[in-house]
Design a protein around this motif. Structure first.
Motif, PDB file in Angstrom:
ATOM      1  N   LEU A 185       9.987 -15.445 -64.708  1.00  0.00           N
ATOM      2  CA  LEU A 185      10.508 -15.801 -63.300  1.00  0.00           C
ATOM      3  C   LEU A 185       9.641 -15.167 -62.195  1.00  0.00           C
ATOM      4  N   ASP A 186       9.261 -14.015 -62.574  1.00  0.00           N
ATOM      5  CA  ASP A 186       8.075 -13.240 -61.677  1.00  0.00           C
ATOM      6  C   ASP A 186       7.169 -14.152 -61.437  1.00  0.00           C
TER       7      ASP A 186
ATOM      8  N   ASP B 285       4.480 -11.449 -58.549  1.00  0.00           N
ATOM      9  CA  ASP B 285       5.098 -10.602 -59.342  1.00  0.00           C
ATOM     10  C   ASP B 285       6.537 -10.505 -58.882  1.00  0.00           C
ATOM     11  N   GLY B 286       7.252 -11.293 -58.408  1.00  0.00           N
ATOM     12  CA  GLY B 286       8.576 -11.056 -58.155  1.00  0.00           C
ATOM     13  C   GLY B 286       8.774 -11.382 -56.576  1.00  0.00           C
ATOM     14  N   VAL B 287       9.756 -10.954 -55.856  1.00  0.00           N
ATOM     15  CA  VAL B 287      10.059 -10.991 -54.519  1.00  0.00           C
ATOM     16  C   VAL B 287       9.372 -10.114 -53.691  1.00  0.00           C
ATOM     17  N   GLN B 288       8.362 -10.715 -53.008  1.00  0.00           N
ATOM     18  CA  GLN B 288       7.484  -9.649 -52.378  1.00  0.00           C
ATOM     19  C   GLN B 288       8.152  -9.322 -50.930  1.00  0.00           C
TER      20      GLN B 288
ATOM     21  N   GLU C 122       3.027 -24.813 -57.441  1.00  0.00           N
ATOM     22  CA  GLU C 122       4.788 -25.169 -57.724  1.00  0.00           C
ATOM     23  C   GLU C 122       4.720 -25.292 -59.315  1.00  0.00           C
ATOM     24  N   THR C 123       5.537 -24.258 -59.894  1.00  0.00           N
ATOM     25  CA  THR C 123       5.652 -24.374 -61.479  1.00  0.00           C
ATOM     26  C   THR C 123       7.102 -24.220 -61.785  1.00  0.00           C
ATOM     27  N   VAL C 124       7.337 -24.089 -63.198  1.00  0.00           N
ATOM     28  CA  VAL C 124       8.623 -23.986 -63.745  1.00  0.00           C
ATOM     29  C   VAL C 124       8.720 -22.760 -64.631  1.00  0.00           C
ATOM     30  N   GLY C 125       9.665 -21.776 -64.756  1.00  0.00           N
ATOM     31  CA  GLY C 125       9.843 -20.758 -65.660  1.00  0.00           C
ATOM     32  C   GLY C 125      11.190 -21.100 -66.369  1.00  0.00           C
TER      33      GLY C 125
END
Lengths: 331, 267
Positions: free
Chosen positions: B30-31, B37-40, B251-254
């Motif tokens: 998800l990161d 690496d996450g929500v900045q 734009e990717t998928v996790g």
């Protein structure tokens, strides 16, 4: 309104101005509107003298008269276009973003408007001039710019030089935007070699006034347009505004004639209408509108956007081109 | 006379952007999707998804992640949870919080004891039900942040709920954009991460599919990061996250799962 001052003409003295003020003649307009005879008696100047002052003021403040030749010479000597550095885009724009006019980039959410703006910023800087990026919703990403430059094979020094020329300013209200433009106009704020102002995006400021009963948003927009046109003419810069698109769904009942049975069947058809935002006033303000449309692509890392161009001073011209967006930027 | 505006150049912005830390989601996949690496800090993320796809769970996880001690590279800050929908349950939050903290303690080999009561005190909860209450709270939010400078994460769960009734469409857009301008200003100036959840709605006849985020097309422009959560198979505990829109990452998928301990990677 400008005040009538002593410096306006050698015949005006302190005393005359004092009498004028007592008779409620304060501004230039008051002076011009007043009856000449009355002015003459008030100021104890002769009629020709009053007329001379009057003509002097009119000549000084009226719009200048230009003839066709000098206009044409101006056009030839001035910078007319700012090249976007994207060949196919330059081609449909017939040379680049026009100087002296407002250009609009319009499209649905996430179709690449901001990406195109960042690419424009990079490409215009490459021609040794600077770009002002007005960010109204925190979209500008310097990391993205740097990655983009890196994948184009720039060295660290070149990247730094390019990035130093891109100026970013955060603006959160329409009021602040107008203040900024006023400062640019009055020379309080000066940016060297400015060639392009990008506003990303105008609706996120304008929509704050959406749904108000007063027309304050329209007033702001009007002021903005005036400032923008003035700046782009005097500073010889291009102005790019980002606008957004929304979709309306209309439900139409269409009667379908059936040939065999001669009965009509009714079918509900949903039609999707695309709408450029910011109201009717804005629709004809930009000289050129670039409509972006994102295409679903089989390749995961690259997507294609379709650009169609609409010219408002010549509505018959409509051109299209395709751009590719990826980690390398836009080609 | 000097200009009242602060103009940055791109290198300065780059320095700010690269130096700002992020809040991890405890799932590397998800990161990766979120980028950075996450929500900045300083960014605004909109979480979209149908009910039960894990929007609130992810918010709760982020509220705990922000408490990771500095020795482990965490932010050791506080979170503000604006609940407009009574989605929040303290028992679930405690569950996620304590399991995340015990994981941290294991990693540090219990060198520092984390007080559970102190940890709970680091969550500020606001129940703002109804449009008036919500707007009144948002209006005095800058003051609250001034008095509690340790707040580095603001969660609004959900933004669509107060606007469901009693407001015309035009007024809704105007109000939302005003709120967002203030929030965005706060996020950029004080370097706070903002996470907003939004619901899904059906619009018949759209070319891009009938199920879209609520609040209309105009709203979808406002956030520069939109993450769509989905549960493809309701029985299996697999959630997908798609980045619908981003200003700086592809734009990717996790994939991730929701466990008793919170958000985790799928092994």
């Amino acid at each position: 309104m400008l005040k009538l001052l002593k410096q306006e003409h050698s015949l005006l003295t302190e005393n005359i101005l004092k009498t004028f003020t007592q008779n409620r003649i304060v501004t230039l307009l008051d002076f011009l509107e007043e009856d000449v005879d009355k002015l003459s008696t008030l100021s104890k100047l002769s009629l020709p003298q009053v007329l001379e002052i009057r003509n002097h003021i009119l000549a000084k403040y009226s719009a200048p008269l230009l003839n066709g030749t000098s206009l044409y010479v101006n056009r030839l000597t001035c910078k007319q276009f700012i090249r976007t550095g994207i060949d196919s885009l330059d081609e449909i724009l017939s040379n680049g973003i026009p100087v002296g006019f407002i250009t609009e980039i319009c499209g649905l959410a996430g179709c690449g408007k901001s990406q195109l703006c960042m690419q424009l910023a990079i490409n215009c800087v490459n021609n040794t001039s600077s770009v002002l990026y007005i960010d109204t919703k925190g979209d500008f990403s310097a990391v993205r710019i740097q990655k983009n430059l890196e994948s184009c094979g720039f060295s660290h020094k070149e990247m730094a030089i390019t990035m130093l020329q891109i100026k970013i300013i955060h603006i959160w209200t329409m009021d602040d935007l107008l203040k900024l433009f006023a400062e640019l106009k009055n020379g309080i704020l000066f940016i060297e070699n400015l060639s392009l102002i990008i506003i990303d995006s105008l609706p996120s400021l304008m929509f704050q006034h959406f749904g108000d009963d007063n027309k304050i948003g329209l007033k702001f927009l009007n002021n903005f347009v005036n400032y923008a046109r003035h700046l782009s003419k005097t500073l010889q810069i291009g102005i790019v505004c980002v606008n957004i698109q929304t979709r309306w769904i209309d439900q139409d009942l269409v009667e379908l004639e059936d040939d065999n049975q001669a009965t009509s069947t009714r079918e509900t058809i949903y039609t999707e209408k695309l709408n450029r935002c910011m109201g009717k006033y804005w629709q004809n303000i930009p000289n050129i509108v670039l409509l972006l449309e994102k295409y679903q692509n089989s390749n995961e890392n690259v997507f294609t956007i379709n650009v169609s161009l609409i010219k408002y001073n010549n509505p018959h011209i409509s051109k299209r081109c395709q751009l590719e967006v990826g980690m390398f930027g836009i080609k | 006379m000097n200009s009242t505006f602060k103009i940055y150049n791109a290198t300065e912005v780059w320095q700010i952007e690269t130096s700002l830390p992020s809040i991890p989601s405890f799932s590397q996949s998800l990161d990766k999707v979120l980028g950075n690496d996450g929500v900045q800090l300083g960014s605004i993320v909109e979480l979209l998804g149908l009910p039960g796809t894990g929007k609130t769970q992810l918010c709760l996880q982020l509220c705990t992640s922000i408490q990771i001690p500095k020795v482990l590279g965490g932010l050791y800050s506080e979170a503000l949870y604006v609940d407009t929908n009574t989605n929040f349950t303290i028992s679930r939050f405690k569950e996620i919080l304590f399991s995340s903290l015990s994981k941290c303690q294991q990693l540090m080999e219990a060198s520092i004891l984390i007080n559970e009561e102190d940890a709970l005190r680091k969550l500020h909860y606001v129940n703002a039900i109804g449009l008036e209450k919500f707007c009144a709270f948002m209006h005095q939010l800058p003051n609250l942040i001034n008095t509690r400078p340790n707040i580095k994460l603001i969660v609004i769960d959900s933004i669509a709920f107060p606007f469901k009734d009693g407001i015309t469409l035009k007024q809704r857009t105007g109000l939302l954009y005003r709120l967002m301008a203030d929030l965005n200003k706060l996020a950029v100036e004080k370097q706070i991460a903002i996470v907003i959840t939004n619901e899904m709605t059906t619009r018949i006849g759209l070319s891009s599919g009938a199920i879209v985020g609520a609040l209309g097309d105009a709203w979808s422009h406002r956030c520069n990061k939109r993450l769509l959560l989905s549960a493809p198979d309701p029985l299996a505990n697999v959630r997908l996250a798609v980045l619908l829109k981003s200003n700086n990452s592809p734009e990717t998928v996790g994939k991730f799962q929701i466990t008793q301990e919170g958000i985790r990677d799928i092994d």
